[in-house]
Scaffold this motif. Structure first.
Motif, PDB file in Angstrom:
ATOM      1  N   ALA A 106       0.722  -1.259  -0.013  1.00  0.00           N
ATOM      2  CA  ALA A 106       0.077  -0.028   0.061  1.00  0.00           C
ATOM      3  C   ALA A 106       0.844   1.154  -0.074  1.00  0.00           C
ATOM      4  N   ASN A 110       1.295   4.007  -3.262  1.00  0.00           N
ATOM      5  CA  ASN A 110       1.038   5.406  -2.680  1.00  0.00           C
ATOM      6  C   ASN A 110       2.012   6.367  -3.141  1.00  0.00           C
ATOM      7  N   ILE A 122      -8.742   1.189  -4.972  1.00  0.00           N
ATOM      8  CA  ILE A 122      -8.419  -0.141  -4.182  1.00  0.00           C
ATOM      9  C   ILE A 122      -9.488  -0.836  -3.553  1.00  0.00           C
ATOM     10  N   MET A 149      -5.210   2.931   4.967  1.00  0.00           N
ATOM     11  CA  MET A 149      -5.458   3.569   3.670  1.00  0.00           C
ATOM     12  C   MET A 149      -5.941   5.189   3.831  1.00  0.00           C
ATOM     13  N   LEU A 155      -4.039   6.649  -2.750  1.00  0.00           N
ATOM     14  CA  LEU A 155      -5.045   5.645  -2.748  1.00  0.00           C
ATOM     15  C   LEU A 155      -6.174   6.036  -2.314  1.00  0.00           C
ATOM     16  N   LEU A 157      -9.448   4.104  -1.149  1.00  0.00           N
ATOM     17  CA  LEU A 157     -10.223   2.660  -0.689  1.00  0.00           C
ATOM     18  C   LEU A 157     -11.638   2.595  -1.360  1.00  0.00           C
ATOM     19  N   HIS A 192     -15.702   3.997   6.768  1.00  0.00           N
ATOM     20  CA  HIS A 192     -15.245   3.901   5.520  1.00  0.00           C
ATOM     21  C   HIS A 192     -16.296   4.166   4.255  1.00  0.00           C
TER      22      HIS A 192
END
Ligand SMILES: *Cc1c(COP(=O)(O)O)cnc(C)c1O
Length: 229
Positions: A106, A110, A122, A149, A155, A157, A192
């Motif tokens: 990750a 990035n 992602i 993340m 990135l 997510l 999230h």
């Protein structure tokens, strides 16, 4: 109609029926054409039939296809195991990575995502069946990886991906998909903003849709058996 166009029509109809059976809207489910082992001519046929999302497992194999088809506006998803010496090429050439399963990768993605491109999308791959030697983050480590993340601005997510172990019957297959859906909604409840649940392949995508898949990854049902490497 080309052979692939014919198969795409059939798969899209099966997706629509699976959505209808669960009172879901067919636009909820994205179809990813998985093209590992397929020559670029087969991808061209799929593009001509309207397919835009493609999934590849090997960087070396994917890059010539990405280049050959660069005049179309396609969306490339990396879905294979990620070696750390391949992260730069992935960060530069793919729109999505669905097989992220560890922090070190990750961080590299990035750092290596070009500033001229939008953040890379992602999906965290989850080892949902808890198999040893299998790709995917352990269920117990999922939330920590998702939380990391948030600190990596290059990135974005989007959700989760899994390749469950083959189940002996559709009932246990569906239970595994349901478990993945539960993990997905739990992350949403913890803040999230996820919109992608990538589960279901040629042999089980209808069951996956019944349990909440928003993206199905289809290879052999579209392109026939894969040529061996
Ligand atoms: C190969 C592959 C698929 C497609 O499998 P089929 O059974 O041929 O549809 C889907 N997802 C991943 C991660 C794959 O490697």
């Amino acid at each position: 109609m080309s052979d692939i166009e014919d198969k795409l029509v059939t798969i899209r109809r099966r997706i629509r029926d699976a959505c209808g059976a669960r009172e879901r809207c067919e636009d909820d489910v994205r179809l990813l054409a998985v093209t590992k082992g397929q020559p670029v001519e087969r991808l061209r046929e799929a593009v001509a039939a309207g397919q835009r999302d493609f999934g590849e497992n090997y960087v070396q194999e994917a890059l010539p296809k990405v280049t050959a088809l660069s005049t179309y506006s396609l969306c490339w998803h990396f879905i294979g195991p990620i070696q750390s010496n391949k992260t730069r090429a992935i960060a530069e050439h793919f729109h999505w990575v669905q097989s992220l399963d560890r922090m070190q990768i990750a961080r590299r993605l990035n750092d290596q995502r070009p500033r001229t491109l939008a953040p890379i999308n992602i999906c965290i791959q989850v080892n949902i069946s808890g198999e040893t030697q299998k790709a995917g983050v352990a269920v117990t480590d999922l939330e920590a990886l998702a939380n990391l993340m948030v600190e990596l601005p290059r990135l974005r997510l989007r959700g989760l991906m899994a390749i469950p172990a083959r189940a002996s019957d559709t009932r246990s297959q569906r239970q595994t998909f349901a478990e993945l859906y539960r993990l997905y909604t739990a992350l949403q409840e913890h803040g999230h903003a996820l919109d992608t649940l990538s589960m279901g392949m040629s042999g089980d995508f209808e069951e996956a849709i019944a349990e909440g898949a928003t993206l199905v990854r289809i290879g052999s049902a579209l392109f026939g058996p894969r040529p061996t490497h």
